[in-house]
Write an enzyme that holds these catalytic residues in place. Sequence first.
Site, PDB file in Angstrom:
ATOM      1  N   SER A   1       0.908  -1.304  -0.047  1.00  0.00           N
ATOM      2  CA  SER A   1       0.003   0.095   0.121  1.00  0.00           C
ATOM      3  C   SER A   1       0.897   1.177   0.041  1.00  0.00           C
ATOM      4  O   SER A   1       2.144   1.132   0.018  1.00  0.00           O
ATOM      5  CB  SER A   1      -1.030   0.019   1.277  1.00  0.00           C
ATOM      6  OG  SER A   1      -0.195   0.070   2.370  1.00  0.00           O
ATOM      7  N   LYS A   2       0.060   2.330  -0.120  1.00  0.00           N
ATOM      8  CA  LYS A   2       0.874   3.657  -0.176  1.00  0.00           C
ATOM      9  C   LYS A   2       2.081   3.923   0.817  1.00  0.00           C
ATOM     10  O   LYS A   2       3.137   4.415   0.563  1.00  0.00           O
ATOM     11  CB  LYS A   2      -0.211   4.729   0.068  1.00  0.00           C
ATOM     12  CG  LYS A   2      -1.221   4.734  -0.999  1.00  0.00           C
ATOM     13  CD  LYS A   2      -2.450   4.531  -0.512  1.00  0.00           C
ATOM     14  CE  LYS A   2      -2.652   3.183  -0.969  1.00  0.00           C
ATOM     15  NZ  LYS A   2      -3.680   2.084  -0.120  1.00  0.00           N
ATOM     16  N   ARG A   3       1.879   3.428   2.027  1.00  0.00           N
ATOM     17  CA  ARG A   3       2.773   3.718   2.991  1.00  0.00           C
ATOM     18  C   ARG A   3       3.997   2.955   2.696  1.00  0.00           C
ATOM     19  O   ARG A   3       5.212   2.890   3.524  1.00  0.00           O
ATOM     20  CB  ARG A   3       2.494   3.191   4.437  1.00  0.00           C
ATOM     21  CG  ARG A   3       2.137   1.789   4.639  1.00  0.00           C
ATOM     22  CD  ARG A   3       1.208   1.755   5.868  1.00  0.00           C
ATOM     23  NE  ARG A   3       0.661   0.194   5.881  1.00  0.00           N
ATOM     24  CZ  ARG A   3       1.108  -0.718   6.052  1.00  0.00           C
ATOM     25  NH1 ARG A   3       2.338  -0.668   6.872  1.00  0.00           N
ATOM     26  NH2 ARG A   3       0.355  -2.038   6.009  1.00  0.00           N
ATOM     27  N   HIS A   4       4.048   1.987   1.848  1.00  0.00           N
ATOM     28  CA  HIS A   4       5.306   1.118   1.299  1.00  0.00           C
ATOM     29  C   HIS A   4       6.080   2.087   0.184  1.00  0.00           C
ATOM     30  O   HIS A   4       7.045   1.461  -0.209  1.00  0.00           O
ATOM     31  CB  HIS A   4       5.149  -0.130   0.939  1.00  0.00           C
ATOM     32  CG  HIS A   4       4.553  -1.201   1.868  1.00  0.00           C
ATOM     33  ND1 HIS A   4       2.983  -1.503   1.599  1.00  0.00           N
ATOM     34  CD2 HIS A   4       4.858  -1.546   3.019  1.00  0.00           C
ATOM     35  CE1 HIS A   4       2.670  -2.121   2.987  1.00  0.00           C
ATOM     36  NE2 HIS A   4       4.013  -2.271   3.727  1.00  0.00           N
ATOM     37  N   GLY A   5       5.549   3.252  -0.110  1.00  0.00           N
ATOM     38  CA  GLY A   5       6.067   3.871  -1.443  1.00  0.00           C
ATOM     39  C   GLY A   5       5.151   3.867  -2.247  1.00  0.00           C
ATOM     40  O   GLY A   5       3.870   3.833  -2.224  1.00  0.00           O
TER      41      GLY A   5
END
Length: 464
Positions: A238-242
């Site tokens: 998800s977004k928090r992984h980049g």
Amino acid sequence: MSTVRTRFAPSPTGHLHIGGARTALFAWLYARHTQGKFILRIEDTDAERSTDEYTRMILEAMAWLGLDWDEGPFYQSQRLDVYRGSVDKLLAEGKAYWCECTPAELEQRRAGALAEGRKPKYDQTCRHKGLGPGPGRVVRFASPQTGTTAFDDLIKGRIVVDNSELDDLILLRSDNMPTYNFTVVIDDADMHITHCIRGDDHVNNTPRQIAIYEALGLPVPLFAHVPMILGADKTRLSKRHGATSVMAYKEMGYLPEALVNYLVRLSWSHGDQEIFTLDELVKLFDIADVGKAAAVFNPDKLLWLNHHYIMNGDVQRLAGMLPDFVRASGLEPQGDAYLKRVVTDVRERTKTLKEMMTFGDFYFKEIKPEAELQAKFFTPDLAPVFKDLVSRLEKVDLTDKASVEEVFKQVLEIHQIKFKQIAQPVRVALTGKTVSPGIFEIIATLEKVVVDRLKTALACMEAR
RNA sequence: GGUCCCAUCGUCUAGGGGUUAGGACGCUGGCCUCUCACGCCGGUAACAGGGGUUCGAAUCCCCUUGGGACCGCCA
């Protein structure tokens, strides 16, 4: 042997992301490998969240990746009559029923079930009420409750589920819009999909969908559930992984062939081979070789592949991609011939097109070495050397490497110094930094500003 | 909580009864060298645990553990 027909069916409620792209790639490759058909279908039954803009961007991302489709794009929002027809049929045959339970009631019962440790599925309150249509009512599927449902997944193997696990899922919402688990069945059947290739987050949906196929007397396709792509912490990417959207990678300066090559190697491999052209993939890819385990997304390896494709790609093509990045840096692209020289100079040391701009900014703008660098490299003792260098360089064709090297050789000879002693000072004078392509490459490419930049450095030496 | 799925270096993976368990990314030592990089040579590092089956299990079976997915009037 009938023709293989695969499809990719994204929902336009967001960008095409890495996981979706890999699923699309597998479905596309399998269709191409078998000389079958690849169909694109937009699943936009969620009117609230679907937008034309997302649809447009998904199509754009598909095109960028080189995943073309043979039929479609079909839009579910334009096929509502088809779904209504099937709902009516199920209703008439007693295989579906109207339900008046409200979302609030359902939510409460779900919470209660979960709190008591029971499975939070619909309790079939309205199943035998014999209700007809009415405001706020939905149509539910009367799932079989006895026996088992099984299928042989092309990737996971045989999967068997007890029908008592099956939920009476909603077919038609109170706003008359059909739901995913229903439309996907109708469409895959209608579009004669032979291989349903999708993310394995759908494994649990499959038995319910098979129940619908059977209730409608439709042929059940083969299923291939591809493993998820996870983030470094092993949770769903998800977004928090980049960055997760495909187009974000384009903007960061990645090449589509690098992304494709990276993604295809997640849960799939062919011996020890790491680099594949699209043609090779079409030739080699087979669902039978797809692994069962989820894969962690590794940005470093993607970067390595991108570097590989930048180093070995067609210079003309890369030069053509550069202007967008030059402008994104607020600079002027300059001519095509110049861009090609820049690409040739820097590509060995830059991993993305964007990095070409940060690493090679001196090719596009005036430079001014920082005071520390000036102090360290523009020492007074080098003034005579630079003076000689400038006067001789002014007389030769700077794009002719042999001539330039000869000039350096002469100057080094005259002043009895080693190349090493002036390499960094010259580099800093020309680029403003201590790291760059080779001196002679820079001089040939920078050509007309070389003498000016060396003179500026010379003036700096003489002023000390 | 229930159901389903999964398990080889940190990561991607090869290998599917007998291998010094191979490759790639990363990290790292060296060479090359005008910096950085490229390239080349080398190193680090894995069969989750426990039971079986077998002459022999990383490989087959079971259990445990760990991870993931689903259980929406999202898809």
